[in-house]
Motif scaffolding. Sequence first.
Motif, short mmCIF file in Angstrom:
data_model
loop_
_atom_site.label_atom_id
_atom_site.label_comp_id
_atom_site.label_asym_id
_atom_site.label_seq_id
_atom_site.Cartn_x
_atom_site.Cartn_y
_atom_site.Cartn_z
N MET A 382 40.94 40.39 25.35
CA MET A 382 41.92 41.13 25.92
C MET A 382 41.83 42.50 25.95
O MET A 382 42.32 43.11 27.19
N GLU A 383 41.23 43.23 25.27
CA GLU A 383 40.96 44.57 25.45
C GLU A 383 40.10 44.83 26.56
O GLU A 383 40.20 45.63 27.54
N ARG A 384 39.07 43.95 26.98
CA ARG A 384 38.06 44.02 27.79
C ARG A 384 38.95 43.93 29.28
O ARG A 384 38.82 44.49 30.23
N LEU A 385 39.88 42.69 29.06
CA LEU A 385 40.82 42.55 30.37
C LEU A 385 41.46 43.65 30.41
O LEU A 385 41.74 44.05 31.92
N VAL A 386 42.16 44.33 29.70
CA VAL A 386 43.07 45.33 29.99
C VAL A 386 42.38 46.77 30.41
O VAL A 386 42.71 47.28 31.34
N ASN A 387 41.25 46.70 29.96
CA ASN A 387 40.15 47.96 30.35
C ASN A 387 39.97 47.74 31.91
O ASN A 387 39.98 48.78 32.67
N ASP A 388 39.56 46.48 32.23
CA ASP A 388 39.40 46.12 33.53
C ASP A 388 40.47 46.53 34.54
O ASP A 388 40.26 47.06 35.38
N LEU A 389 41.49 46.15 33.93
CA LEU A 389 42.94 46.34 34.80
C LEU A 389 43.34 47.90 35.19
O LEU A 389 43.46 48.37 36.13
N LEU A 390 42.92 48.25 33.92
CA LEU A 390 43.12 49.76 34.06
C LEU A 390 42.01 50.49 35.07
O LEU A 390 42.40 51.33 35.99
N TYR A 391 40.92 50.03 35.16
CA TYR A 391 39.75 50.61 35.95
C TYR A 391 40.14 50.12 37.28
O TYR A 391 39.95 50.97 38.30
N PHE A 392 40.75 48.72 37.39
CA PHE A 392 41.03 48.42 38.77
C PHE A 392 42.26 49.42 39.52
O PHE A 392 42.00 49.62 40.62
N SER A 393 43.02 49.66 38.62
CA SER A 393 44.26 50.28 39.26
C SER A 393 43.80 51.83 39.51
O SER A 393 44.03 52.63 40.57
N THR A 511 34.46 39.03 33.11
CA THR A 511 35.75 39.14 32.93
C THR A 511 36.27 38.54 34.18
O THR A 511 37.48 38.12 34.43
N GLY A 512 35.46 38.38 35.29
CA GLY A 512 35.63 37.88 36.63
C GLY A 512 36.37 39.22 37.33
O GLY A 512 37.41 38.79 38.24
N VAL A 513 35.88 40.25 37.44
CA VAL A 513 36.73 41.09 37.84
C VAL A 513 35.84 42.03 39.00
O VAL A 513 36.23 42.63 39.69
N GLY A 514 34.49 41.76 38.66
CA GLY A 514 33.33 42.57 39.53
C GLY A 514 33.51 42.44 41.10
O GLY A 514 33.52 43.46 41.52
N LEU A 515 33.73 41.20 41.59
CA LEU A 515 34.19 41.12 43.05
C LEU A 515 35.28 41.62 43.53
O LEU A 515 35.56 42.05 44.67
N THR A 516 36.25 41.64 42.54
CA THR A 516 37.51 42.32 42.77
C THR A 516 37.39 43.95 42.93
O THR A 516 37.98 44.47 43.92
N PHE A 517 36.73 44.45 42.03
CA PHE A 517 36.23 45.72 42.28
C PHE A 517 35.67 46.12 43.60
O PHE A 517 35.93 47.02 44.18
N VAL A 518 34.71 45.25 43.65
CA VAL A 518 33.68 45.37 45.00
C VAL A 518 34.69 45.39 46.15
O VAL A 518 34.80 46.47 47.06
N LYS A 519 35.63 44.31 46.33
CA LYS A 519 36.42 44.27 47.68
C LYS A 519 37.32 45.49 47.53
O LYS A 519 37.36 46.07 48.74
N LYS A 520 38.07 45.93 46.55
CA LYS A 520 38.73 47.24 46.48
C LYS A 520 38.22 48.26 47.05
O LYS A 520 38.72 48.89 47.69
N ILE A 521 36.88 48.56 46.62
CA ILE A 521 36.30 49.59 47.23
C ILE A 521 35.74 49.69 48.44
O ILE A 521 35.87 50.56 49.31
N ILE A 522 35.45 48.57 48.98
CA ILE A 522 35.06 48.34 50.40
C ILE A 522 36.39 48.59 51.22
O ILE A 522 36.34 49.20 52.28
N GLU A 523 37.29 48.14 50.85
CA GLU A 523 38.78 48.14 51.57
C GLU A 523 39.35 49.61 51.49
O GLU A 523 39.46 50.25 52.63
N ARG A 524 38.87 50.40 50.54
CA ARG A 524 39.04 51.86 50.57
C ARG A 524 38.48 52.50 51.40
O ARG A 524 38.47 53.64 52.10
N HIS A 525 37.38 51.81 51.91
CA HIS A 525 36.05 52.35 52.93
C HIS A 525 36.57 51.91 54.28
O HIS A 525 35.80 51.95 55.03
N LYS A 526 37.74 51.27 54.26
CA LYS A 526 38.15 50.69 55.53
C LYS A 526 37.14 49.57 56.03
O LYS A 526 37.12 49.59 57.22
N GLY A 527 36.74 48.91 55.19
CA GLY A 527 35.60 47.98 55.58
C GLY A 527 36.10 46.42 55.17
O GLY A 527 37.32 46.44 54.62
#
Length: 549
Positions: A382-393, A511-527
């Motif tokens: 759960m700590e890993r998940l929470v950390n991932d969520l924190l990083y995602f935000s 934790t199944g967040v890697g691709l979510t991070f990737v998508k968020k970064i790409i979207e922030r680059h308007k891609g």
Amino acid sequence: MEPVAITRSSAKSYAFIAANIVACFALVILTLWILGYITGLDDKKEAIFPKFNTALLLFLSALGLLFTMLKKRRAAIGSAAIVIAMAFATLSQYMFSTSLGIDQIFMRDISSFQLNPGRMSPNATFAFGATGAVLLLLNTGSGVELLRLIAIELLSIIVFALGIAAFIGRLEHVEFAYSFGSTARMSIITACMFMLLGTAMLSFTWNRQNAEVARIPVWVPALLCFLVLLLDISIPYGITVGICYIPLVFCGLWFNRPHVTFVFAAAGSILSLFGYYLKPPSDVAEWIVLTNRFITFAALWLVAILVFMQKRAQANLTHYNEKLMRSNQELDDFAYIASHDLKEPLRGLYNHASFLHEDYADKLDAEGKRRLERLSKLCQRMERLVNDLLYFSRLGRGELAIQRTEPKSIIEEIKLMMEVTLKEKNASIIIQPMPAVVCDKPRMTEVFRNLITNAVKYNNNPLPIIEIGWNAEHGAFYVKDNGIGIDKEFHTEIFRIFKRLNPSEEGDTGTGVGLTFVKKIIERHKGRIWVESSLGNGATFYFTTGERT
Ligand code: ADP
């Protein structure tokens, strides 16, 4: 530099050059007077040369504008004050039919045909009054208030209009346009100088344009009104050129308030009506002329309605976009606060489980111990998940540090970091030619790192090969592997947070967040990012970025 900035800086350069030309011309005329080449104006000369006082005020006006540009406020106000005082004094001579003795105060004028030798024309006094007022407005007060801006632009238009009217009047022999009924008439040079001064002041105020009002200077529609009216009354016959007011109505597109276009349609209609009364009578039947004008009105209002609808649709879209951005931001903030606050009790839970395990080991049976261990493991997960969520935000917050980057250098770095894993799995990375990309380098590194890690991780080929390159057809970067592949039905789902397709293996901390991070970064680059794959046939991830050079 953005196009608007270029236009603005060239507008300023134009203002500077125009003011210099006026100053130089005025100086030459003054010298001609002083050296005695001009002692008075005969019928021919007065059509070309300005009077001494006119040349002097032209020089002071241009000097005032140059001082304004050089931010020498006091000198500019001084010049403006002299211009206004002289203009006002001359005007009162006209109004009260007297002589204050200022017409030849600096230079004797032996013009014979003029009632008051040396006196500048009434239209020139108006133009100087307006010029002086513009200079005062530009140099007094602070900030860019809308009313001040509009006053400056309208007065500058008047200066330009008086100049162009006199100029056309001289060419077309319409005496009123350059004399206003007086024996003192505006010369061609003076008319040109006023046109230059007027446009110089307008260009200079472009820099002060209030972005809240419009994306074009407020004087553009005013100038259009003037030019079309001029065109309307100078074209003979009953023909109306009122249709030419349509560009005026279109100006509404560049104004922030959608209703402005109706104001322009109203202005166009009134001026078109005005043009009808000013026009010399023609031999065309009255009903044809009137029908013609009515068609103009209908066209103007139809265009106004279309422009209004377009502006309103645009405003709605902007409104929704802003709302969406705000709610995305709020979601990021919420995820940040929630995950940040969850960490504390979670840590406590884990610590207590550890204490229990250490201090009460002898009092617990095997089942109790097993359950405690499970509790600790779940806490860690759960700590890993929470950390991932924190990083995602965090990915959604903060500015991107955009710079031109070579993707090849990013991948070389990753290759070095993953050396051991690549060796263990017998994996090789092939780098194909790629263009440079404008991006936030650390975040783009994260994109490639995640995609490459997955390409190695989800790969049971004895010789995993990962190819990275640029696909010209899609205009996208790609990361291709010869791994297990992904079933078509999961092509969108894998980008969802905490979504995993494969059961966790021993030692797998994913934790199944890697691709979510990737998508968020790409979207922030308007891609955008997508995958092409089928089960058992490897996967190719494509992504674009908004900017690429
Ligand atoms: P994680 O790797 O931590 O599970 P990701 O968000 O990176 O999280 O990936 C989500 C899921 O997508 C993975 O669990 C995996 O099932 C699938 N996946 C990602 N990349 C690949 C790939 N290159 N080949 C096959 N499956 C992949």
